[in-house]
Structures are given as C-alpha cells and as structure tokens.
Design an enzyme around this catalytic site. Structure first.
Site, PDB file in Angstrom:
ATOM      1  N   GLU A 199      53.917  42.372  22.916  1.00  9.69           N
ATOM      2  CA  GLU A 199      52.466  42.333  22.699  1.00  9.69           C
ATOM      3  C   GLU A 199      51.668  42.361  23.996  1.00  9.69           C
ATOM      4  O   GLU A 199      50.692  43.098  24.130  1.00  9.69           O
ATOM      5  CB  GLU A 199      52.074  41.097  21.878  1.00  9.69           C
ATOM      6  CG  GLU A 199      52.284  41.239  20.391  1.00  9.69           C
ATOM      7  CD  GLU A 199      53.733  41.094  19.969  1.00  9.69           C
ATOM      8  OE1 GLU A 199      54.553  40.671  20.813  1.00  9.69           O
ATOM      9  OE2 GLU A 199      54.054  41.390  18.806  1.00  9.69           O
ATOM     10  N   HIS A 236      53.125  31.537  11.556  1.00 12.99           N
ATOM     11  CA  HIS A 236      52.772  32.835  10.981  1.00 12.99           C
ATOM     12  C   HIS A 236      51.563  32.762  10.051  1.00 12.99           C
ATOM     13  O   HIS A 236      51.271  33.723   9.357  1.00 12.99           O
ATOM     14  CB  HIS A 236      53.956  33.401  10.172  1.00 12.99           C
ATOM     15  CG  HIS A 236      54.955  34.117  11.016  1.00 12.99           C
ATOM     16  ND1 HIS A 236      55.797  33.452  11.871  1.00 12.99           N
ATOM     17  CD2 HIS A 236      55.255  35.427  11.143  1.00 12.99           C
ATOM     18  CE1 HIS A 236      56.585  34.324  12.469  1.00 12.99           C
ATOM     19  NE2 HIS A 236      56.275  35.532  12.055  1.00 12.99           N
TER      20      HIS A 236
END
Lengths: 324, 325
Positions: free
Chosen positions: B60, B129
């Site tokens: 990322e 998450h």
C-alpha cells in the site's frame, strides 16, 4: 583518480567543477545566514557530498528527465539548474523562494525544471519517484528519473516496495543511495545487515553498483551507464559512498565520529581533488580556479542579498495553494 | 432510469472517465486480472488492458506513493485500496505527500489522484478489518473526503473525484456494494462539497452520510408514523463540508441528531456538532445529539458488533431525546 581525463570534453570537466563549487559556496553562505538567524528550522548541509549530485545530474536533460531528492536537497537543486536566488530566498522563507517560502530547506520544488523535491520524510520520496517513472513509461517518453535517498532510508519499506514495483513494471528509474555513513548519529554499519547496499539490487533482479561518491567522474560514468540500462527497461541501483563534512543538520556537532575519520575524508574532498586533477592535466589553471571560485562566491552572496531584500509572504498566502 | 447496484454505479463511473480521458488509470491489489476483490472493477482490465488497469503487489505504501508521483507528473490515477483498513499502511504517503505537495511547493503541483475502496464497519471481521477511517483523513487540509450514501451519488461523485485536480479520498461503505438504487443512463456529475437534503421535514434534522443514511431513512419513516416530521441531510462530502445546508436545516427544525459510524472522539460528528452549536446556537431548542459507533475496537461477536454501531433504535431514541419525548 586513475582515469584518462583526455576522454572527457573539457567543458564538461569545467562544468562539473563549477557546479560542485557553486553548491559548496552556496551552502557556506546559507550556514552563515543560519548562524545569523536569518534562516530557521533544519538546515541539512550537503558539504562533502557534492560529487554525487553533480556527477549524476550532469547526465540529465531536465526538459525530459526528473529528479527527486530527500531533505538534504540543496545540492541536487543547484545541480538540476534551479535558480540560486530562488533557493536562498526559500531558505529565508521569502515569497520569492522556489516554493514561495512554504517549503524551506527540505522542500525545494520546481515543477517546470522537473525538480520534484525536496522531501522531508525519510524514504517517502522513493515511491513518488517511482510514480514519475510510471508516467514516463505510460506516455512512452524518453526520460529517466534519478531518485536520491540516504543510507538511513534504504531500510525503509518504501525503498523495497519501490524497487520491486519498478522492476515488475520496467520503469526508467535510477535509485541512488547516498551513503554518507551516518543516518543522523547512527553509523550505518550498526544498523545494516550488509555494508555494500548495491547488492540489494539483486533481490529485485536489477543491476547494482557501488561507486566512490567522492569522485565526480566515477559517479558521472556510473550514472551514465545506469541511465542507459534504466531507459532500456531495467531500473538500476547505485550506491555512492560519500561523506558529509558537517553534522546531520546545523544543530548536530557530529560527536559520534572520530576526528581522524573526518580528516581522512577531508583529504578526499571531491572539489579539491578534482581541481587538482584538472590542473595537473592542464584543463584549467590555478588562476582559472580562483576566478571560478570568485564567481561562485558572488552568486552565493548575491543570492543572500536577493533573499534578504525579498518581501515576506503576505499573510493572505496562508490559505493559498491548499487546493487547486 | 435503471436500477443498479452501488458496485455497478462505481464501475460505470470509472469506465466512463477512462473512456473520456486516457490519462486516467486504475491501480491496486486484484483490480485487473481478478476483476477487483469486491468486483468493482469488473471488466475494466479486458476493456482497457494492463497498461491502464494495473495489478499491484500488496504494498500500500509503495503503490500509493507511485500513484502520487504519477499524478504530480501529469497522470490521473485511481488507486484502489482493497479496504481502507489497509490504507493506514499508506497513511504517510496520503498525508505527507498527496495532501501537502501543492502547498509546500508554493502551488506548483496538482495532485489529481483518487484513493478509493471499501470503508467502515462490515460483518464478522473484528477490529482490524472493520472500522470507519473517515475521521483520520478528514482531519488533513489538502485532502478532499467523500462518502456517498446511494448508487446515484456514488457515480456522480466518483466522476467528479476523478476530474478533480486535488487528492480525493473516496470512501465506499463495504456493505453497500450490493445495495441498489436508481441511476440515470445519461451522464451527470455531482459536485464535491454539496450536501443533499434526502428528505424534507420540519421537526428535527438528522445529519448523516454513507451507509448509516439507510438507517436514518428507515428511522425517519418510523418516526413519521408517530407524527415526527424528520429532515434528513446527507453530507455526501465531508471535506469540504457544506456548512450552509447543515445550518439552514437546523435553523429550520431547531433540533439535530448526527449519525456517524466513526468513533465519537474528535470525529466528523463531533465537528459538525460543534459547528452547529457555534453557528446556530440561538436556533437550538435542545443540545445536539450524536449517534456514533461505540468508543471501542470492533468486536467479532455479532451481537456485540451490532451493539457497537449506530442503529435504527439508537437513532429513534436520540431523536426523541432532542424532542424531549
């Protein structure tokens, strides 16, 4: 220096010396202004490392090639042809600065001259430089990106992520680690598993080379070769072994290293040794050098005067340049 | 008007913008050959090829930075985060580079990049998450932050985001991808920075955005039956914030509940609450109520998970509190 300098154009040789000298005199002037509190914040001097930026960037055509550097960026900016007045004014925080006084020492920028910083976060410019490479490839341009970072940044994920991305996408980027031996006060040998960073290139199936960063011609030649390889589709990692003669920044007395070590490297001063080489080979005379030095000192002095006399940004500038 | 999913609306927006402008490209994990982890980029790889729809490794920080560099140099990348939970790895690039590059270069650079992907609480995913990240990004000057609550808004806002020359954080609620709504065939753009009054009303204003908008609309319907006339303001854009629409509504109804699935402490909701208390204090008949997620990481257990989030019950309770019922 064992090179046969007859193989080089004498104008190039003079230009390399001139640019290194300009960086040295510019920074000496900046240090003086810092001492007088005309300049604030961090001031990371490049003194001692001039051969790396000058040797490498002298290969570029800044109308199609790009440079991205870290926070020790004065040398790269001058080597890339940014106006010394606008750089000094930036250090003074004036509106005439290259970043309108909003960037300072660590954030020199010149969009038109393809100088993409000047970046203050260790390693964070490496993915950005990789993205410039993506743009060159995407538009099928003939260009290359030189991406500079220090030995402290080479352990960052951003470095490893970038090299991998550059290789899988075949981007025209040359990564140049300026190993000046110390990440702030930390000797790189204390925090690095290896002492030849160029071998890290092998992890990403690209070529790497370690060069003497105190030798401007060696840097010049190695970068030339690296650029050819990068443009043909395989990015390249250079490690330039260099040394900074000053502290990490103006506030660092550099007590973590011995006087002997510093002296040893000062004997290898890239400007002095290159000057001697050029005189020995009759490329310049001692008088030519003195003349060149005077010119550089005058440019630095004039830049300081320009910065001094430039206006402060209007307070309305506080809210400009935030969004397009 | 056709009824399509939010997923399809987002896909259409990217497809149309990629067709319109060859500088627009999409990159991220699984966006190309796999057609997107949540299938938002379905078909784009086949249509535009690997040059413009680019699979990345799981990096990322690296690919966000690559997108930023490419945007600074003239491309218009859409960077998909498989979920905004992973965008935290790229937080440095987004905050220190994307947001500040224009300012610290004295206005020399445009950074036309969109960071998009699923955000917010999902189901049975526990705390790493399943979280709402909008407040992290909304805090940062130089970023725009957008969070649509319907497929219609999602398409029009994403097209605007792609055309914007500033970095835009585009938050798609993970559970909303399969939600359906009306989307016209013809092209339209929704300007970033404009809130939308999703329902007119006179007794109380409920301000929300993104997924909780649906719970707010349900609550409004229930309250309606009890004789409470609710006005619903959908922020759509968090930064810039449409202060006028917020204040006009509160000045009309004199009561306000803010529903936000991020955490309560220094949040979008708390900022809007402050704004109202500061600029519409004299119009308020009751203190502003917040309905946010609980101030805890998201638990896995479903009962606890539901209890941690805004719900129709909580919204109704809050409305009744500001109505002194």
């Amino acid at each position: 220096m064992e090179k046969n300098i007859k193989n080089y154009d004498s104008n190039l040789l003079k230009e390399l010396l001139y640019k290194m000298l300009l960086i040295r005199r510019f920074e000496e002037k900046a240090a003086q202004a810092y001492g007088l509190k005309k300049i604030g914040g961090f001031l990371h001097l490049y003194i001692g490392e001039e051969a790396v930026a000058v040797g490498s960037i002298s290969n570029l055509d800044m109308t199609k090639d790009y440079v991205a550097a870290a926070y020790r960026d004065h040398g790269h900016a001058l080597a890339a042809g940014l106006d010394p007045n606008s750089l000094m004014a930036e250090l003074y925080g004036k509106i005439t600065g290259c970043s309108k006084g909003k960037g300072g020492s660590m954030h020199f920028f010149d969009y038109d001259k393809h100088f993409f910083g000047g970046n203050g976060i260790v390693g964070a410019q490496i993915p950005v430089a990789t993205g410039i490479g993506l743009k060159i490839k995407y538009n099928e341009e003939d260009g290359v990106v030189l991406c500079y970072f220090g030995d402290g940044a080479i352990h960052q994920g951003s470095f490893h992520e970038s090299l991998n991305l550059a290789k899988i996408w075949n981007l025209p980027v040359v990564y140049i680690c300026e190993n000046n031996h110390y990440g702030m006060g930390t000797d790189f040998r204390r925090v690095s598993a290896i002492d030849d960073f160029s071998i890290m290139a092998e992890s990403y199936a690209m070529k790497g080379k370690q060069v003497n960063g105190m030798d401007v011609l060696e840097v010049y030649d190695a970068t030339k070769e690296a650029i050819e390889v990068a443009k043909s589709g395989t990015p390249y990692l250079l490690e330039a072994k260099t040394y900074r003669f000053k502290g990490h920044s103006m506030s660092d007395p550099g007590k973590y290293r011995t006087k002997e070590e510093l002296e040893l490297y000062k004997q290898k001063d890239p400007i002095v040794s290159f000057k001697e080489l050029l005189i020995e080979n009759n490329v310049i005379t001692e008088d030519d050098y003195i003349e060149m030095d005077k010119r550089c000192k005058k440019i630095a002095k004039d830049a300081a005067k320009f910065a001094e006399e430039s206006p402060e940004p209007d307070l309305n500038e506080l809210y400009t340049d935030l969004y397009v | 008007m056709s009824i399509i999913t939010m997923r399809e609306a987002l896909r259409q927006a990217m497809d149309e913008e990629m067709a319109r402008d060859k500088n627009v490209l999409l990159m991220g994990e699984e966006v190309a050959q796999y057609n997107g982890a949540y299938k938002v980029s379905q078909g784009l790889y086949d249509k535009y090829g690997e040059k413009r729809v680019i699979d990345t490794p799981i990096t990322e920080n690296g690919f966000a930075g690559v997108g930023i560099g490419a945007a600074m140099a003239g491309l218009r990348p859409i960077v998909e985060f498989m979920t905004f939970n992973f965008a935290l790895q790229a937080f440095d690039q987004i905050v220190n580079n994307a947001a500040k590059m224009r300012y610290m270069s004295g206005g020399q650079f445009k950074v036309p990049i969109v960071f998009r992907g699923p955000n917010g609480p999902a189901e049975y995913l526990s705390s790493q998450h399943s979280q709402a990240t909008q407040t992290f990004f909304a805090h940062v000057p130089g970023l725009k932050v957008v969070a649509p609550g319907t497929p219609y808004d999602a398409k029009g806002l994403l097209k605007a985001a792609i055309r914007d020359d500033n970095p835009v954080i585009f938050l798609e609620s993970e559970l909303m991808y399969s939600w359906e709504g009306e989307v016209p065939e013809e092209e339209y753009i929704i300007d970033i920075g404009k809130a939308d009054v999703k329902k007119e009303g006179s007794d109380v204003t409920i301000i929300s955005y993104s997924k909780p908008l649906r719970y707010v609309m349900e609550s409004a319907e229930i309250l309606e039956k009890e004789g409470i006339n609710v006005e619903v303001v959908d922020l759509r854009s968090i930064r810039p914030l449409d202060e006028d629409t917020i204040l006009n509504s509160v000045k009309k109804t004199n009561r306000c509940v803010i529903v936000d699935e991020s955490w309560p402490f220094v949040s979008v909701a708390s900022h809007v609450g402050w704004l109202i208390s500061y600029k519409a204090f004299d119009y308020l008949d009751a203190p502003v109520e917040l309905v946010t997620s609980e101030d805890v990481p998201m638990p896995y257990n479903h009962n606890l998970e539901l209890a941690a989030q805004p719900s129709v019950d909580k919204i109704i309770k809050a409305v009744k509190k500001v109505m002194y019922i």
